[in-house]
Design a protein around this motif. Structure first.
Motif, short mmCIF file in Angstrom:
data_model
loop_
_atom_site.label_atom_id
_atom_site.label_comp_id
_atom_site.label_asym_id
_atom_site.label_seq_id
_atom_site.Cartn_x
_atom_site.Cartn_y
_atom_site.Cartn_z
N ALA A 84 0.82 -1.20 0.00
CA ALA A 84 0.00 0.00 0.00
C ALA A 84 0.86 1.26 0.00
O ALA A 84 1.90 1.33 0.63
CB ALA A 84 -0.90 0.01 1.24
N LEU A 122 -6.52 -4.82 -0.13
CA LEU A 122 -5.65 -4.24 0.89
C LEU A 122 -6.30 -4.44 2.25
O LEU A 122 -7.44 -4.04 2.46
CB LEU A 122 -5.44 -2.75 0.62
CG LEU A 122 -4.61 -1.99 1.66
CD1 LEU A 122 -3.17 -2.47 1.64
CD2 LEU A 122 -4.67 -0.49 1.41
N ARG A 144 -6.82 -3.52 5.97
CA ARG A 144 -6.62 -2.35 6.83
C ARG A 144 -6.88 -2.75 8.28
O ARG A 144 -7.97 -3.19 8.65
CB ARG A 144 -7.55 -1.21 6.40
CG ARG A 144 -7.10 -0.59 5.09
CD ARG A 144 -7.85 0.67 4.75
NE ARG A 144 -7.81 1.67 5.81
CZ ARG A 144 -8.30 2.90 5.68
NH1 ARG A 144 -8.86 3.28 4.54
NH2 ARG A 144 -8.23 3.77 6.69
N GLY A 171 -5.94 2.29 -0.23
CA GLY A 171 -6.71 1.96 0.96
C GLY A 171 -8.16 2.38 0.88
O GLY A 171 -8.93 2.15 1.83
N THR A 231 -10.78 -3.44 -0.22
CA THR A 231 -10.21 -3.52 1.12
C THR A 231 -10.87 -4.61 1.95
O THR A 231 -12.01 -5.02 1.70
CB THR A 231 -10.40 -2.19 1.88
OG1 THR A 231 -11.80 -1.96 2.12
CG2 THR A 231 -9.81 -1.02 1.11
N LEU A 243 -11.63 -4.46 5.87
CA LEU A 243 -11.60 -3.54 7.01
C LEU A 243 -11.86 -4.34 8.28
O LEU A 243 -12.96 -4.89 8.46
CB LEU A 243 -12.67 -2.46 6.83
CG LEU A 243 -12.69 -1.74 5.48
CD1 LEU A 243 -13.88 -0.77 5.41
CD2 LEU A 243 -11.37 -0.99 5.24
#
Length: 582
Positions: free
Chosen positions: A23, A78, A80, A569, A573, A575
Motif C-alpha cells: 500500500a 488491501l 486495513r 486503501g 479492502t 476492514l
C-alpha cells in the motif's frame, strides 16, 4: 440469509502481509511484480474476482490530450488494521453476515432543462459535463453489471439489496425521477425532454464553450482532442429498454434530489422557468463569476441572479416547454417510490412508506440481513448549499433507534448503559459524509429547530458499539475513514464511494463477515459498469454509448479524476473491526 462457511477457501495470512506491504498513499505498488503477486493472492482469497476491479480497471492510454481507455491491471485487496488486528487463519473460520451493493450519485440529468448552469463550468466542474446526455445509459449499464455478478466476491453470498445513497437525480425534476425509478426497476426510458424529435441543449448550440459532438465546428473541447461523433445526440435521446435490477433496492435522498442543481433552496420561485421555453446557453464572464460566488455563499442571492439572467441575458435559446420538468417535493419523491409501476424486485416503496409520502420525512430503517439493521438518513438541508446536516428531530429519532437495537451503549460521560438482551449490527446510510455536514443554516420549514453537523453524528454513532459502518457518497470520491482508534469497541468504518457520473464511475460491493476470533471483516470491492473499455466513435449503439460515457468522463477538462479515484486503501479492502459484545 443463511450463514456461509469460508472453510473451502485458503487461509489468507500470507496475503494480509503482502497486500499491506504494497500500500502507498497514491495507490501505486512497489513494483509490477509485487502488484501481480498481490492480485494473485487477492484472487485466491475470493470466490470470484471476474467482473470487479479485482480483475481489471479502466486505464487511460495514448499520448494525445484526449485519452482512450483500455483494460488495465486490477487492484489487489488491501487489509486495513486501523481498528483491529487481522488474525491468521480467519478465512477458514469466516461466516458471512451480510452482502449488499452501494450505488451513489447517479445524477440522471435532463440536459435540456432551462434551469441548468452549464455556463458556470469554468467555476464549478459539475455545472456541465461532456458525457451528461448519457447518464441514463451509464446507469443502466451499471445495473447490468450488478445483475451479472449477483453475489459477493469474497463470500459468494447473493446480494440482499442495492442502496442508492442519493443524488439519484441531477436537478430534482419529475422527469429525472421517472428515469431513475425506471432504470432501477426496469422499463423503457426516453432520456429526452421538450421536443421528442430533437435535442435542445447546449451541445448543438455552436457555442465554442461546449462540446458540439455532431458538428465539425472546432469548439474548446475538440481543441483538447474530443472527437466528432455523427448522430451522437440523436442516439443519446432515443428510447432505451432498461433491464432493471434483479435485487431489491432502496433509495436515500441527496441534495440534488432536494434542491435546484443541488445548491439552491427550492422556494417555488423558479418553477415556471423549469417548465418554460427559455434556456440560457451562456452569459457574460463577470455575471457568471458573480452567480458562481453566490452559489457558494448566498443561495437567496443566487436564486435572484439566476432569475434575472434567464429573463434578460443572452444567448437565450427558445426550446419546447415541458411540464414534466417540474421539480418534485420531498413528499412527491417518497410517493413516486410507492408507485406500483416502479416496484421491480421490491420492496414496495423502496424504503419509503405512505406516512413518508404524507409528511415528507425521508429517513427510515430496513433489514439488510438477519441480525443486521440498515438506517437511511436524510442529510439534506432545505435552506440550500450542497453540503448537509440533520435536524434535532431526526437526531433524536436516530438515537432512539440505536438504543432499541443495542445491548449496551455509552452515555455522554462514557459510562456503560445496559439495554436489551442483545444487539443487532447497524449500518448507517446517508448521502453526505462526516466531513461534508457543516451546513447549519436553519431549515426554512422548521426555522427554530437546531441543525447538527458530521462531528456530532460521529460522536453519537461511537456511543453504540453495534454500529459497524457509515456508508455515503456526495464527494464523488473514494475514501474510507476509520473512526475510533482509541477505543476499539466504539469504532466504526466510514465508507465513501465515488459517483457514477464522474470518472471513475464506481459502485461498491460490501460484505460483512464474522471471523470467529472476536473480529469482523468488512470487504469492500469496487465495480465498474458492464460497458466495454474500448470506444468506437462510429458506434452509437447502446453498448457503444455506454463505453463512451466512461471515456468522456475521464477526459472532462473540468474534472479531477486522480483526486476522485482515491488511494489503494480506499479501493478493494478488508476492514477489520472488533466484534461488539452482546
Amino acid at each position: 440469509m443463511p450463514a456461509f462457511s469460508r472453510r473451502q477457501f485458503i487461509s489468507g495470512a500470507s496475503s494480509v502481509a503482502a497486500a499491506a506491504s504494497l500500500a502507498a498513499l497514491d495507490g501505486r505498488f512497489a513494483s509490477a511484480a509485487a502488484r501481480d503477486r498481490a492480485l494473485a493472492e487477492s484472487a485466491a482469497r475470493a470466490v470470484r474476482a471476474e467482473g470487479t476491479t479485482l480483475e481489471q480497471v479502466a486505464t487511460p492510454g495514448g499520448d494525445g490530450p484526449y485519452k482512450r481507455l483500455r483494460s488495465g491491471p486490477g487492484w489487489p485487496l488491501l487489509v486495513r488494521e486501523d481498528l483491529a488486528k487481522a488474525g491468521a487463519g480467519r478465512d477458514a473460520r469466516r461466516t458471512a453476515l451480510a452482502c449488499f451493493v452501494q450505488f451513489t450519485d447517479l445524477h440522471l440529468a435532463d440536459t435540456e432543462s432551462p434551469v441548468r448552469f452549464e455556463y458556470l463550468a469554468p467555476f464549478n466542474d459539475s455545472a456541465h459535463r461532456p458525457q451528461e446526455t448519457l447518464t441514463v445509459r451509464g446507469a443502466s449499464s451499471l445495473v447490468e453489471r450488478i445483475n451479472s455478478l449477483s453475489a459477493g466476491p469474497f463470500t459468494g453470498v447473493p446480494f440482499s439489496l442495492v442502496m442508492a445513497t442519493g443524488d439519484n437525480t441531477d436537478n430534482h425534476e419529475k422527469i429525472e425521477l421517472d428515469w431513475y425509478l425506471s432504470v432501477m426497476s426496469g422499463g423503457t426510458v426516453t432520456p429526452n425532454s421538450g421536443d421528442p424529435h430533437r435535442y435542445e441543449g447546449v451541445q448543438n448550440s455552436g457555442n465554442a464553450a461546449y462540446w458540439n459532438p455532431e458538428s465539425s465546428f472546432r469548439d474548446s473541447y475538440k481543441a483538447k482532442g474530443f472527437p466528432e461523433v455523427p448522430g451522437f445526440l440523436t442516439a443519446a435521446g432515443r428510447p432505451l429498454r432498461a433491464p432493471g435490477l434483479r435485487t431489491p433496492w432502496y433509495s436515500t435522498v441527496g441534495n440534488h434530489d432536494d434542491s435546484i442543481e443541488g445548491t439552491l433552496p427550492d422556494l417555488g420561485l423558479l418553477h415556471s422557468l423549469y417548465t418554460g421555453g427559455r434556456k440560457l446557453e451562456g452569459c457574460d464572464e463577470d455575471d457568471a463569476a458573480k452567480l458562481a460566488q453566490a452559489l457558494r455563499d448566498d443561495p437567496a442571492e443566487a436564486v435572484l441572479r439566476l432569475a434575472e439572467l434567464l429573463k434578460s441575458a443572452g444567448p437565450v435559446r427558445h426550446i419546447t416547454p415541458d411540464g414534466r420538468r417540474e421539480p418534485f417535493t420531498p413528499a412527491e419523491f417518497a410517493r413516486a417510490h410507492l408507485d406500483p409501476a416502479y416496484t421491480g424486485p421490491g420492496p414496495a416503496g423502496h424504503g419509503f412508506t405512505a406516512s413518508a409520502a404524507d409528511s415528507g420525512r425521508l429517513y427510515y430503517t430496513f433489514p439488510v440481513a438477519p441480525g443486521v439493521l440498515g438506517i437511511s438518513l436524510d442529510t439534506t438541508n432545505p435552506a440550500g448549499f450542497a453540503d448537509g446536516s440533520i435536524g434535532t428531530a431526526q437526531l433524536r429519532w436516530l438515537e432512539s433507534v440505536l438504543r432499541s437495537r443495542s445491548g449496551h451503549w455509552y452515555d455522554g460521560d462514557g459510562r456503560v448503559v445496559r439495554g436489551g438482551p442483545g444487539s443487532e449490527l447497524v449500518i448507517v446510510f446517508s448521502h453526505h459524509t462526516s466531513g461534508s455536514m457543516g451546513n447549519l443554516l436553519p431549515d426554512p420549514h422548521h426555522p427554530f429547530e437546531g441543525r447538527h453537523d458530521g462531528g456530532e453524528l460521529v460522536a453519537l454513532l461511537q456511543r453504540y458499539p453495534n454500529v459497524v459502518a457509515w456508508v455515503n457518497g456526495h464527494t464523488h470520491r473514494n475514501q474510507i475513514i476509520a473512526h475510533g482508534h482509541a477505543v476499539p469497541e466504539r469504532a466504526f468504518w466510514e465508507i465513501n464511494t465515488a459517483s457514477h457520473i464522474d470518472f471513475p464511475q464506481h459502485a461498491r460491493v460490501i460484505e460483512i463477515t464474522d471471523n470467529g476470533d472476536g473480529t469482523l471483516s468488512l470487504f469492500t470491492t469496487l465495480v465498474e459498469s458492464a460497458a466495454r473499455y474500448g470506444t468506437d466513435f462510429g458506434d452509437t449503439s447502446d453498448a457503444g454509448l455506454a463505453a463512451l460515457y466512461r471515456e468522456l468522463s475521464y477526459n472532462d477538462p473540468y474534472a479531477r479524476p486522480a483526486a476522485k479515484l482515491g488511494a489503494a486503501g480506499d479501493h478493494n479492502t478488508e476492514l477489520l473491526l472488533a466484534r461488539p459484545a452482546g
